[in-house]
Design an enzyme around this catalytic site. Structure first.
Site, PDB file in Angstrom:
ATOM      1  CD  GLU A 194      -2.955  -0.780   2.411  1.00  0.00           C
ATOM      2  OE1 GLU A 194      -2.710   0.092   3.262  1.00  0.00           O
ATOM      3  OE2 GLU A 194      -3.933  -1.531   2.467  1.00  0.00           O
ATOM      4  CG  PHE A 239      -4.638   2.373   5.830  1.00  0.00           C
ATOM      5  CD1 PHE A 239      -4.653   1.714   7.040  1.00  0.00           C
ATOM      6  CD2 PHE A 239      -4.085   3.653   5.763  1.00  0.00           C
ATOM      7  CE1 PHE A 239      -4.140   2.310   8.174  1.00  0.00           C
ATOM      8  CE2 PHE A 239      -3.561   4.263   6.903  1.00  0.00           C
ATOM      9  CZ  PHE A 239      -3.590   3.584   8.115  1.00  0.00           C
ATOM     10  NE  ARG A 272       1.759   6.335  16.062  1.00  0.00           N
ATOM     11  CZ  ARG A 272       2.759   5.933  15.313  1.00  0.00           C
ATOM     12  NH1 ARG A 272       2.816   6.316  14.049  1.00  0.00           N
ATOM     13  NH2 ARG A 272       3.692   5.172  15.780  1.00  0.00           N
ATOM     14  CE  LYS A 323       5.382   4.486   6.810  1.00  0.00           C
ATOM     15  NZ  LYS A 323       5.168   5.831   7.331  1.00  0.00           N
ATOM     16  CD  GLU A 330      -0.779   8.767   7.842  1.00  0.00           C
ATOM     17  OE1 GLU A 330      -1.181   7.882   8.625  1.00  0.00           O
ATOM     18  OE2 GLU A 330       0.318   9.336   7.937  1.00  0.00           O
ATOM     19  CE  LYS A 357       8.539   1.785  10.396  1.00  0.00           C
ATOM     20  NZ  LYS A 357       8.245   2.683  11.479  1.00  0.00           N
ATOM     21  NE  ARG A 395       6.790   0.017  16.315  1.00  0.00           N
ATOM     22  CZ  ARG A 395       6.433   1.083  15.610  1.00  0.00           C
ATOM     23  NH1 ARG A 395       6.418   1.029  14.299  1.00  0.00           N
ATOM     24  NH2 ARG A 395       6.118   2.204  16.219  1.00  0.00           N
ATOM     25  NE  ARG A 438      -3.316   4.210  11.604  1.00  0.00           N
ATOM     26  CZ  ARG A 438      -2.617   3.165  12.032  1.00  0.00           C
ATOM     27  NH1 ARG A 438      -1.354   3.311  12.378  1.00  0.00           N
ATOM     28  NH2 ARG A 438      -3.175   1.975  12.109  1.00  0.00           N
TER      29      ARG A 438
END
Ligand code: AMP
Length: 569
Positions: free
Chosen positions: A245, A335, A267, A247, A297, A418, A412, A252
């Protein structure tokens, strides 16, 4: 019923403790002595707030109001309070010094409810009403109590610990062991209201963990992405089909839609609807579902072009919001979707969630779906990355498409990874390329070219084969000059000595005449470029090409050759 005094004594003890363990034990012991409903409000008050992060917690008591409230409560001249404040620097200390009352019967509940009332006062005369109400509470307090009442009212408690400590203390108090802290933290990722979590733990102990689900109006912690050092590692981690996707370099946002009631959270889970009324309105127009939670985002975006992060940051403001809505237009790229009409989708796989997302959004100028490719061919992923960087994005986020690709709040992990442009090192090679085509510009470049299709010379075939589409590096003054040259050499039909792949069809063909110097990072192989292509296989491509200057001193016959490129690879 718990007294407020007990909490104040705890504050004092906590303030004098420097050991982590001691603080956890003091908090846990205190929690155990309370009723579940009192655990709830104490969890907030222990952090110096009066509610969860995602609600409005500011009481609106600045120094000016605080001084007036103290003056009124203790019948002291305002000037005297001001002088004391000047000397002591903390209105809590000032209040406690000026308070001579020896007794108090304040309950925890009374103080908390009054804080909530003060927060909720708004509209005409609110200033006076806030001051009066605070003065009323202060006038009933003992000196030590008034110190903490003032500090909390001003959002100024600062005991030197945060949520993490509190979760540990709740684990110790109600699950019997600090070892359960990570389980409590996992639940907190879903139930981000620490008071509610505390009350539930006090009621049901360990049984309350895992019972929470996502709820409209209560944001969950955002899922995060890991990073790798090389692109090859990416390929290994995801082996097989993966989704890449775009970035975005923005902010966020988690958007909660409950019919007409739409809220946006950052976020850090703070409430940001007031900063982004345009996002709320755009969501209202685009969202088809009655109740839905979306993840995305917010990006500064104008006429089809991504704008720098710094522009978006100007939207972080309390005042002049409307003016900046116009000045810095934004678009939300969604997303993910976490909840739909009463059902959590967090255990669904990413492909399933993406489908729900697509079914429930109508794309507009201000609401878009994140661009992506899904492929098992890694070279396609690499090219998508190059395109993203070219368009001004930060890079890509690779997402697992496997059955267990659930949404993991606050984690995470390796389901999202990423890959940013900064991870790539430039080799800083320059190339002399022949312009063979041009593409129309958009946005600010409307009426001009947007990018140039550029080629190297294949000496044995005596033709020009494409290596790069160059869209960056042009200075304002370059446009006019290059547009003139393009006009001069533009031709209707593709000349036979140019080889262009169908993926790269330009808007205009340009007779091979103009040579430009281009800098790039690396030569890769590409299905879209024709240089060095044998039997319609992949050709060479220059990654991150950037225009440096026009080489009037060179003719097309002097251009970099395919052989030279091959050598560099
Ligand atoms: P980083 O802040 O570098 O750790 O990258 C993770 C952040 O990238 C997320 O928190 C999002 O704010 C942002 N982001 C941008 N585009 C996407 C996307 N397509 N999927 C997930 N996160 C994204």
């Amino acid at each position: 019923m718990a007294s407020f005094r007990k909490l104040v004594e705890l504050y004092e003890e906590l303030d004098n403790s420097t050991s982590h363990m001691k603080i956890i034990e003091l908090l846990a012991e205190h929690f155990q002595s309370l009723e579940p409903a009192e655990v709830k409000i104490t969890a907030y008050l222990a952090l110096g707030t009066i509610g969860p992060r995602f609600e409005k917690i500011d009481l609106g008591i600045g120094d000016k109001y605080g001084i007036q409230a103290i003056s009124r409560a203790y019948n002291v001249d305002k000037e005297k309070v001001e002088i004391a404040f000047g000397n002591q620097g903390d209105l809590g200390d000032v209040a406690s010094a000026l308070n001579e009352r020896q007794r108090s019967s304040l309950t925890l509940n009374y103080v908390f409810q009054h804080f909530v009332q003060i927060r909720d006062i708004s509209g005409k005369g609110s200033q006076k009403r806030k001051i009066n109400l605070l003065a009323e509470v202060l006038s009933k307090a003992r000196p030590l109590e008034s110190r903490y009442i003032m500090r909390i009212a001003q959002g100024n408690l600062r005991l030197g610990f945060g949520e993490k400590f509190l979760l540990e203390a709740l684990a110790l108090a109600f699950t019997g062991s600090r070892d359960n802290t990570s389980k409590v933290e996992d639940t907190y990722n879903i139930c981000t209201d620490i008071g509610q979590l505390g009350e539930s733990l006090a009621n049901h102990g360990m049984d309350s963990l895992g019972k929470f689900s996502i709820k409209i109006g209560r944001p969950v912690q955002m899922m995060l992405a890991s990073r790798v050092d090389t692109m090859e590692e990416l390929n290994e981690k995801f082996s097989g089909t993966m989704a890449a996707e775009e970035k975005y370099d923005g902010e966020r946002v988690q958007v909660h839609v409950d019919g007409d009631n739409i809220k946006a959270f950052s976020r850090r889970l703070t409430y940001i609807s007031a900063q982004f009324p345009d996002v709320i309105e755009a969501a209202r127009e685009s969202v088809k579902a009655e109740k839905i939670v979306l993840d995305g985002e917010i990006v500064a975006y104008r006429q089809g072009e991504f704008r720098p992060f710094q522009e978006l940051m100007q939207r972080r403001r309390k005042y002049h919001v409307e003016e900046y809505v116009k000045k810095i237009p934004v678009t939300v790229f969604f997303f993910d979707v976490l909840y739909l009409n009463g059902k959590s989708l967090m255990k669904w796989s990413y492909p399933e969630r993406r489908q729900v997302l697509e079914e429930n959004l109508v794309e507009t100028e201000k609401v878009k779906l994140a661009g992506r490719v899904v492929s098992a061919d890694f070279s396609r992923i690499q090219h998508f990355f190059d395109d993203c960087v070219e368009k001004g994005m930060e890079g890509i986020i690779i997402k697992s498409v496997k059955a267990k690709s659930t949404y993991r709040p606050g984690k995470r992990g390796w389901l999202w990874v990423k890959w940013k442009k900064e991870y790539i090192e430039d080799v800083r090679e320059t190339f002399d390329l022949v312009i063979v085509g041009s593409y129309y510009g958009k946005g600010r470049r409307k009426g001009s070219f947007g990018a140039l299709l550029c080629a190297v010379l294949n000496e044995s075939e005596k033709r020009y084969e494409t290596l790069a589409k160059v869209g960056t590096g042009f200075k304002d003054e370059d446009f006019e000059e290059i547009n003139d040259l393009l006009k001069k050499y533009s031709i209707e039909k593709k000349p036979v000595n140019i080889l262009i792949d169908s993926n790269m069809q330009p808007d205009n063909y340009i007779e091979p005449a103009v040579v430009i110097e281009v800098i790039g990072s690396e030569i890769t192989s590409s299905p879209s470029h024709t240089s060095g292509q044998e039997n319609s296989g992949n050709g060479y491509a220059l990654r991150f090409p950037r225009f440096l200057r026009i080489r009037y001193d060179k003719g097309p016959g002097d251009a970099t050759t395919v052989e030279e490129v091959k050598h560099l690879k």
